[in-house]
Design a protein around this motif. Structure first.
Motif, PDB file in Angstrom:
ATOM      1  N   GLU A   6       1.281  -1.314   0.611  1.00  0.00           N
ATOM      2  CA  GLU A   6      -0.091  -0.173   0.036  1.00  0.00           C
ATOM      3  C   GLU A   6       0.624   0.959   0.034  1.00  0.00           C
ATOM      4  N   ALA A  23      -6.083  10.432   3.810  1.00  0.00           N
ATOM      5  CA  ALA A  23      -6.919  10.310   3.025  1.00  0.00           C
ATOM      6  C   ALA A  23      -7.505   8.765   3.223  1.00  0.00           C
ATOM      7  N   ASN A  24      -7.435   8.393   3.956  1.00  0.00           N
ATOM      8  CA  ASN A  24      -7.766   7.009   4.473  1.00  0.00           C
ATOM      9  C   ASN A  24      -8.277   5.677   3.374  1.00  0.00           C
ATOM     10  N   GLY A  25      -6.950   5.954   2.756  1.00  0.00           N
ATOM     11  CA  GLY A  25      -6.793   4.940   1.175  1.00  0.00           C
ATOM     12  C   GLY A  25      -7.168   5.253  -0.165  1.00  0.00           C
ATOM     13  N   ASN A  26      -7.593   7.167   0.108  1.00  0.00           N
ATOM     14  CA  ASN A  26      -7.930   7.745  -1.182  1.00  0.00           C
ATOM     15  C   ASN A  26      -7.705   8.149  -2.124  1.00  0.00           C
ATOM     16  N   LEU A  27      -6.226   7.499  -2.281  1.00  0.00           N
ATOM     17  CA  LEU A  27      -4.541   8.543  -3.437  1.00  0.00           C
ATOM     18  C   LEU A  27      -4.892   9.205  -3.904  1.00  0.00           C
ATOM     19  N   PHE A  28      -6.627   9.465  -4.357  1.00  0.00           N
ATOM     20  CA  PHE A  28      -6.878  10.736  -5.115  1.00  0.00           C
ATOM     21  C   PHE A  28      -6.310  11.975  -3.764  1.00  0.00           C
ATOM     22  N   GLU A  29      -7.242  11.694  -2.954  1.00  0.00           N
ATOM     23  CA  GLU A  29      -6.789  12.746  -2.035  1.00  0.00           C
ATOM     24  C   GLU A  29      -5.560  13.230  -1.809  1.00  0.00           C
ATOM     25  N   ASN A  52      -4.366  15.251  -5.375  1.00  0.00           N
ATOM     26  CA  ASN A  52      -5.417  16.413  -5.708  1.00  0.00           C
ATOM     27  C   ASN A  52      -3.972  17.451  -4.407  1.00  0.00           C
TER      28      ASN A  52
END
Length: 186
Positions: free
Chosen positions: A91, A153-159, A162
């Motif tokens: 991860e 981001a808790n796993g949301n890598l798009f955050e 950004n």
């Protein structure tokens, strides 16, 4: 009159020996950052990939700054091999945590170099290390911030992507007070 090239000094001090080891450490860091960048690149996270590709160049440049310092002071330079790098991760957090620990380790090495130069009354060496001390504060801070953002981001890598797109993380590589790198900075 014939000019003879002066023979470079052979590790006349502990400080010079540690500088030689630091070249290896900087090149190791560069290679590890390339591995991190490739992992992010193949995972279609271009901002994280770009960030670590840039970090790889920065670490390479740090090594070449030390090489230039050694050459400028007539100290023999030996370009080292690099260690094996880690390529397998599960991860994104693992990669950023590794980068932060790597920067903390380099900070400990730079602090030792500065202490050693001071202990040996090597004022030129101590002055040279001041820029690296300042740089390491920035390096640890930026990786710490990036790890915090990844966690939030808790796993949301798009955050995270950004965040990197809108925020300046680290310097832009144009520090006029930076030592010269052998061959020029990339």
């Amino acid at each position: 009159m014939t000019l003879k090239a002066a023979k470079p000094e052979e590790h006349e001090s502990k400080f010079h020996e540690l500088l030689q080891k630091q070249v290896r450490s900087e090149f190791n860091a560069s290679q590890q950052y390339i591995a991190l960048a490739v992992w992010f690149d193949k995972t279609d996270l271009p901002r994280l990939a770009a960030h670590f590709y840039k970090q790889a160049l920065e670490e390479r440049n740090h090594g070449m700054m030390i090489v230039r310092f050694l050459m400028d002071n007539d100290i023999s330079v030996h370009i080292p091999a690099v260690d094996e790098v880690r390529n397998e991760f599960n991860e994104a957090r693992e990669l950023v945590a590794l980068a932060l620990e790597q920067e903390r380790e380099v900070t400990r090495e730079i602090e030792l170099l500065a202490r050693t130069a001071r202990a040996e009354d090597d004022y030129i060496g101590e002055q040279f290390m001041q820029w690296f001390l300042k740089e390491q504060v920035e390096e640890v801070s930026q990786m710490s911030t990036l790890l915090t953002v990844v966690d939030r981001a808790n796993g949301n890598l798009f955050e995270v992507e950004n965040f990197l797109a809108r925020e300046q993380v680290g310097d832009d590589g144009a520090d006029s007070s930076a030592p010269e790198a052998a061959g020029g900075a990339l």
